[in-house]
Design a protein around this motif. Sequence first.
Motif, PDB file in Angstrom:
ATOM      1  N   CYS A 459       0.835  -1.215   0.000  1.00  0.00           N
ATOM      2  CA  CYS A 459       0.000   0.000   0.000  1.00  0.00           C
ATOM      3  C   CYS A 459       0.865   1.260   0.000  1.00  0.00           C
ATOM      4  N   THR A 490      -8.566  -4.570   0.909  1.00  0.00           N
ATOM      5  CA  THR A 490      -9.337  -3.447   0.349  1.00  0.00           C
ATOM      6  C   THR A 490      -8.502  -2.175   0.278  1.00  0.00           C
ATOM      7  N   TYR A 493      -6.084  -2.326  -2.717  1.00  0.00           N
ATOM      8  CA  TYR A 493      -6.789  -2.090  -3.988  1.00  0.00           C
ATOM      9  C   TYR A 493      -7.168  -0.613  -4.128  1.00  0.00           C
ATOM     10  N   ASN A 494      -7.606  -0.012  -3.028  1.00  0.00           N
ATOM     11  CA  ASN A 494      -7.964   1.409  -3.082  1.00  0.00           C
ATOM     12  C   ASN A 494      -6.761   2.273  -3.490  1.00  0.00           C
ATOM     13  N   ILE A 497      -6.098   1.615  -7.263  1.00  0.00           N
ATOM     14  CA  ILE A 497      -7.124   2.271  -8.093  1.00  0.00           C
ATOM     15  C   ILE A 497      -6.921   3.778  -8.087  1.00  0.00           C
ATOM     16  N   TYR A 513     -10.787  -2.767 -10.424  1.00  0.00           N
ATOM     17  CA  TYR A 513     -12.002  -2.897  -9.609  1.00  0.00           C
ATOM     18  C   TYR A 513     -12.724  -4.207  -9.931  1.00  0.00           C
ATOM     19  N   MET A 516     -10.882  -6.953  -8.321  1.00  0.00           N
ATOM     20  CA  MET A 516     -11.216  -6.922  -6.891  1.00  0.00           C
ATOM     21  C   MET A 516     -12.511  -7.688  -6.628  1.00  0.00           C
ATOM     22  N   ALA A 523     -15.384  -4.248  -1.673  1.00  0.00           N
ATOM     23  CA  ALA A 523     -15.118  -2.816  -1.806  1.00  0.00           C
ATOM     24  C   ALA A 523     -15.802  -2.066  -0.669  1.00  0.00           C
ATOM     25  N   ASP A 524     -15.223  -0.941  -0.272  1.00  0.00           N
ATOM     26  CA  ASP A 524     -15.827  -0.113   0.773  1.00  0.00           C
ATOM     27  C   ASP A 524     -16.170   1.255   0.201  1.00  0.00           C
ATOM     28  N   THR A 527     -13.438   2.974  -1.821  1.00  0.00           N
ATOM     29  CA  THR A 527     -13.305   2.471  -3.199  1.00  0.00           C
ATOM     30  C   THR A 527     -14.239   3.228  -4.134  1.00  0.00           C
ATOM     31  N   TYR A 547     -22.138   3.511 -10.349  1.00  0.00           N
ATOM     32  CA  TYR A 547     -21.557   2.810  -9.205  1.00  0.00           C
ATOM     33  C   TYR A 547     -22.499   2.789  -7.994  1.00  0.00           C
TER      34      TYR A 547
END
Length: 812
Positions: A459, A490, A493-494, A497, A513, A516, A523-524, A527, A547
Amino acid sequence: MATVTQLVTPPESSRAYRPKTSEALQEKKSVYVNYDRGEHEVSVRVSGFRKADIARRYRVRVENDRFQKDWSVTEVVNRLMALNRWEGVDVVLNCWVGRFARKNFPILISELSRKGCIDLCVNVFNWMKNQKNYCARNDIYNMMIRLHARCNRVDQARGLFFEMQKWSCKPDAETYNALINAHGRAGHWRWAMNLMDDMLRASIAPSRSTYNNLINACGSSGNWREALEVCKKMTDNGVGPDLVTHNIVLSAYKSGRQYSKALSYFELMKGAKVRPDTTTFNIIIYCLSKLGQSSQALDVFNSMREKRSECRPDVVTFTSIMHLYSVRGEIEHCRAVFEAMLAEGLKPNIVSYNALMGAYAVHGMSENALSVFQEIKRNGIIPDVVSYTCLLNSYGRSRQPGKAKEVFLMMRKDRRKPNVVTYNALIDAYGSNGLLAEAVGIFRQMEQDGFKPNVVSVCTLLAACSRSGKKVNVETVLSAAETRGIKLNTAAYNSAIGSFINGAELEKAIALYQTMKRKKVKADSVTFTILISGSCRMSKYPEAISYLKDMEDLGVPMTKEVYSSVLCAYSKQGQVTEAESIFNQMKIAGCEPDVIAYTSMLHAYNASEKWEKACELFLEMEANGVDPDSIACSALMRAFNKGGQPSNVFILMDLMREKEVPFTGAVFFEIFSACNTLQEWKRATDLIQMMEPYLPSLSIGLTNQMLHLFGKSGKVEAMMKLFYKIIASGVEINLKTYAVLLEHLLAVGNWRKYIEVLEWMGDAGIQPSTQMYRDIISFGERSAGIEFEPLIRQKLESLRNKGAGGDVSKSS
């Protein structure tokens, strides 16, 4: 030097009679006070069985041996602790007369256990087993097992358990308690459960301490359900819980992150009239803090500090409150709590100091963090790995990666082994300052030093890629994580992205995404905030709104950031009705709109030319205590100008000054527009002086517009004054700027200044256009008259000769 030494009991004298066992085991305290240095020390001495107490046959053996010493147990302990590492314990113990008294062995082990010298205890215990008068006893084995438990040596504790049975020494309840405690400390709760079963099979009745140790073993591992089962079994077997049991259950909820359940259990305790202690309140403060109920946590803390309170706060309490203020960003209060702890006579431990350092580190206050670090050393406390990591992090947050690396090297020099968190902090120190290559270097060094990178390391690198704008490196980091078997969570990935979004690679962000979703990583709200705002930034408004359906399907709650991003998407498309619906939905959901949400709505109303609604929204902002920022103010000013209320622009301008809201180019333009509408030219001229500090940050297009506004209104002097300010600020001007000046100078017939501006253009290396020459020649022929027309041509010819312009003759 003023020194006072006081013996609580009179010193021993040599006596020829055999003392009672109670006298041999009696502890004698001595107090040492140094008033000059402000030192106070209490020491405990244990005599043990001496030469006069051993059997006659042993006394005869050592009577005339000058190497045999009649030491007390305390003297033996001190001599053992003074031994060098390469010296064996037999150097001291074989010279001790008291070794012939078997009852001295438990006393010696007890005193060494109290000192916490585990290696010394093990060596002495091994020596004891080689003595002829040694007899295996439960109390010695129990002490040794407890000592291994404190040092998390589970295998050694288990080995002693089996060894004592070989010596025909039957384990008792205390033995099982000590062993269960050892496994509980190590997180081996299943072993602890099995030991309880063995205990029951051996027909040994578990005590309350046994159950407490077992509940703690389950709870400390986060298995709060198993802890409750043991607690229920405890009650069913007729062993009632005590306050320690309740505290352990609360701690089990805390370890299992069941903070709400912990608070409910606390209410049950109060209903059962169980009187809590400081440990209970410490757990409750921690749980309240984790649930975001900081005000309630502070109420508990303040109630503990009241005069009539039975539970006074301890170091753990103060440290928890320091953490609370640190999370809230209230660093001054964090330091004040630390000072209050000192004022109440409590000695802070390394955890307290680290909490204070961590608070400073998060906000990049490196000088304060260094001051605390030096204070730790001055007070004789050895900094641990957390201390060094906090100091390193403080330098990273204050944009001093070089000093962060120095702390890392100092840590190694001081023989403090860094951990994964330390390496991640150093990676962030470089990455957050745009030094991606150095951050990658630390990542590789971390692996070379034998530390396996974790998802936080990935991260941190992804965030560094985002800051440096390196698109290729994002994919490289993701590939490196996959190669090393690091499963992205998560947050990772955030970060990835977000890195693609910042690099204007929306397609790759969407593809990630989808990956993911395929890998079932939930996803939260962060995201979706990144995806929606990123789509809006690239004018993909329908995709941004789509979305919302994914969020609904996944059950992800809407946040202020998501609402604001969706409002932006609707406002950019001119869908005011949809924007109003989302705005109202935001309020109904209990999510109070912030300045970003209000600004998005203002833009929506401006785009649909609903000026009155924009003004009403401003009043609503004031009523709800939301202070507008620069962007909101410029949108409001635009609404006032377009809605026929330019006077309100000046009211808002004064409000911005009062609240110290920074002015931007858009704000200045709207103020100038209001001045133009109301013919407030004195205010406009005064505004030039006010905007001088902001000129370097304004765009050249905006300054050209303001110059045009003055010129169009015939205020050529004000226009030139603003132009001089722009030149003095060092802002680079373009051909359009000069075109605006020339147009309005010619409109008022100021041909001399017109030609002077042409000269400035030549000096600045900007080639005037052919049309500019044609305009001035045409003006000379039509309006300047016979007297000035030749003079104009002469000056233009002079410019041609200097090389400032094109072919003037062609222009004419």
